[in-house]
Design a protein around this motif. Structure first.
Motif, PDB file in Angstrom:
ATOM      1  N   GLN A   1     -11.152  -0.107  13.612  1.00  0.00           N
ATOM      2  CA  GLN A   1      -9.883   0.337  14.202  1.00  0.00           C
ATOM      3  C   GLN A   1     -10.144   1.294  15.362  1.00  0.00           C
ATOM      4  O   GLN A   1      -9.496   1.202  16.416  1.00  0.00           O
ATOM      5  CB  GLN A   1      -9.017   1.005  13.139  1.00  0.00           C
ATOM      6  N   MET A   2     -11.086   2.199  15.180  1.00  0.00           N
ATOM      7  CA  MET A   2     -11.428   3.149  16.230  1.00  0.00           C
ATOM      8  C   MET A   2     -11.955   2.417  17.458  1.00  0.00           C
ATOM      9  O   MET A   2     -11.650   2.783  18.594  1.00  0.00           O
ATOM     10  CB  MET A   2     -12.464   4.147  15.711  1.00  0.00           C
ATOM     11  N   LEU A   3     -12.717   1.377  17.219  1.00  0.00           N
ATOM     12  CA  LEU A   3     -13.309   0.602  18.300  1.00  0.00           C
ATOM     13  C   LEU A   3     -12.234   0.008  19.216  1.00  0.00           C
ATOM     14  O   LEU A   3     -12.440  -0.107  20.422  1.00  0.00           O
ATOM     15  CB  LEU A   3     -14.179  -0.513  17.704  1.00  0.00           C
ATOM     16  N   GLN A   4     -11.089  -0.309  18.636  1.00  0.00           N
ATOM     17  CA  GLN A   4     -10.012  -0.910  19.416  1.00  0.00           C
ATOM     18  C   GLN A   4      -9.395   0.050  20.433  1.00  0.00           C
ATOM     19  O   GLN A   4      -8.722  -0.389  21.364  1.00  0.00           O
ATOM     20  CB  GLN A   4      -8.910  -1.443  18.480  1.00  0.00           C
ATOM     21  N   VAL A   5      -9.649   1.346  20.273  1.00  0.00           N
ATOM     22  CA  VAL A   5      -8.997   2.321  21.154  1.00  0.00           C
ATOM     23  C   VAL A   5      -9.987   3.173  21.953  1.00  0.00           C
ATOM     24  O   VAL A   5      -9.567   4.083  22.680  1.00  0.00           O
ATOM     25  CB  VAL A   5      -8.037   3.234  20.345  1.00  0.00           C
TER      26      VAL A   5
ATOM     27  N   GLY B   1     -16.960  -0.568  26.978  1.00  0.00           N
ATOM     28  CA  GLY B   1     -18.005  -0.111  27.876  1.00  0.00           C
ATOM     29  C   GLY B   1     -18.210   1.388  27.931  1.00  0.00           C
ATOM     30  O   GLY B   1     -19.067   1.868  28.664  1.00  0.00           O
ATOM     31  N   THR B   2     -17.457   2.145  27.153  1.00  0.00           N
ATOM     32  CA  THR B   2     -17.644   3.600  27.154  1.00  0.00           C
ATOM     33  C   THR B   2     -18.815   3.974  26.254  1.00  0.00           C
ATOM     34  O   THR B   2     -19.271   3.177  25.429  1.00  0.00           O
ATOM     35  CB  THR B   2     -16.376   4.325  26.655  1.00  0.00           C
ATOM     36  N   ALA B   3     -19.283   5.199  26.415  1.00  0.00           N
ATOM     37  CA  ALA B   3     -20.402   5.672  25.583  1.00  0.00           C
ATOM     38  C   ALA B   3     -19.996   5.689  24.109  1.00  0.00           C
ATOM     39  O   ALA B   3     -20.781   5.314  23.239  1.00  0.00           O
ATOM     40  CB  ALA B   3     -20.840   7.063  26.037  1.00  0.00           C
ATOM     41  N   SER B   4     -18.761   6.098  23.818  1.00  0.00           N
ATOM     42  CA  SER B   4     -18.323   6.120  22.415  1.00  0.00           C
ATOM     43  C   SER B   4     -18.199   4.704  21.859  1.00  0.00           C
ATOM     44  O   SER B   4     -18.514   4.461  20.696  1.00  0.00           O
ATOM     45  CB  SER B   4     -17.012   6.896  22.254  1.00  0.00           C
ATOM     46  N   ASP B   5     -17.770   3.772  22.691  1.00  0.00           N
ATOM     47  CA  ASP B   5     -17.677   2.364  22.278  1.00  0.00           C
ATOM     48  C   ASP B   5     -19.060   1.867  21.845  1.00  0.00           C
ATOM     49  O   ASP B   5     -19.194   1.239  20.793  1.00  0.00           O
ATOM     50  CB  ASP B   5     -17.141   1.533  23.451  1.00  0.00           C
TER      51      ASP B   5
END
Length: 171
Positions: free
Chosen positions: A116-120, A124-128
């Motif tokens: 779920q977190m991945l969806q927001v 391409g971000t570092a957190s992704d």
């Protein structure tokens, strides 16, 4: 064939305390580690809160917190003594396997929320990237746990058969 070993309660208690300390050194809460080791080493694999309090020289509140932790991990269960209001804490037959399976279910919950977190997080971000790598690790661990569980069930049957044979020779 060697002579049957006699139980040395004092030595058992001393080694149980040492085992509890080793568990605590690896991250377990100290009182939970000591309580687990005491129950595990007890002759019947079961102790009341009062017995734990006496053996560990700990308050009832400390014992309550310790056994609640063990029950969350499925390393012990609470049963009612027949004909009594007293609870007894028991180490189950295959407690390590049950605990491992419980942890595996926890990993699934972690994976769900991370998905779920991945969806927001933004592609391409570092957190992704960190979250996707974490999900990959969790998937790997879950696959390994499944294989371990299957192998353990086979190994446990072998161990049980060997112990049954040793018991029948000693009887």
């Amino acid at each position: 064939m060697s002579a049957p070993r006699q139980r040395d309660d004092e030595a058992v208690q001393r080694y149980a305390e040492q085992f509890g300390n080793v568990l605590a050194e690896t991250g377990w809460p100290r009182m939970s580690a000591r309580a687990f080791a005491a129950i595990l080493a007890s002759e019947e694999g079961r102790l009341t809160a009062a017995e734990l309090s006496e053996r560990l020289k700990a308050s009832p509140a400390a014992i309550s917190g310790a056994v609640n932790y063990l029950m969350q991990l499925r390393l012990a269960t609470r049963e009612r003594e027949p004909g009594s209001r007293r609870d007894v804490y028991v180490v189950q037959e295959d407690f390590w396997h049950e605990s491992m399976m419980s942890q595996d279910r926890g990993l699934s919950r972690w994976e769900d929320i991370l998905q779920q977190m991945l969806q927001v997080t933004g592609a391409g971000t570092a957190s992704d990237r960190r979250i996707r790598a974490t999900i990959g690790f969790i998937e790997f661990i879950k696959e390994e746990v499944e294989g371990l569980s299957e192998r353990w069930i086979k190994r446990k049957a072998e161990i049980d058969a060997r112990l049954d044979e040793e018991d029948s020779r000693g009887a």
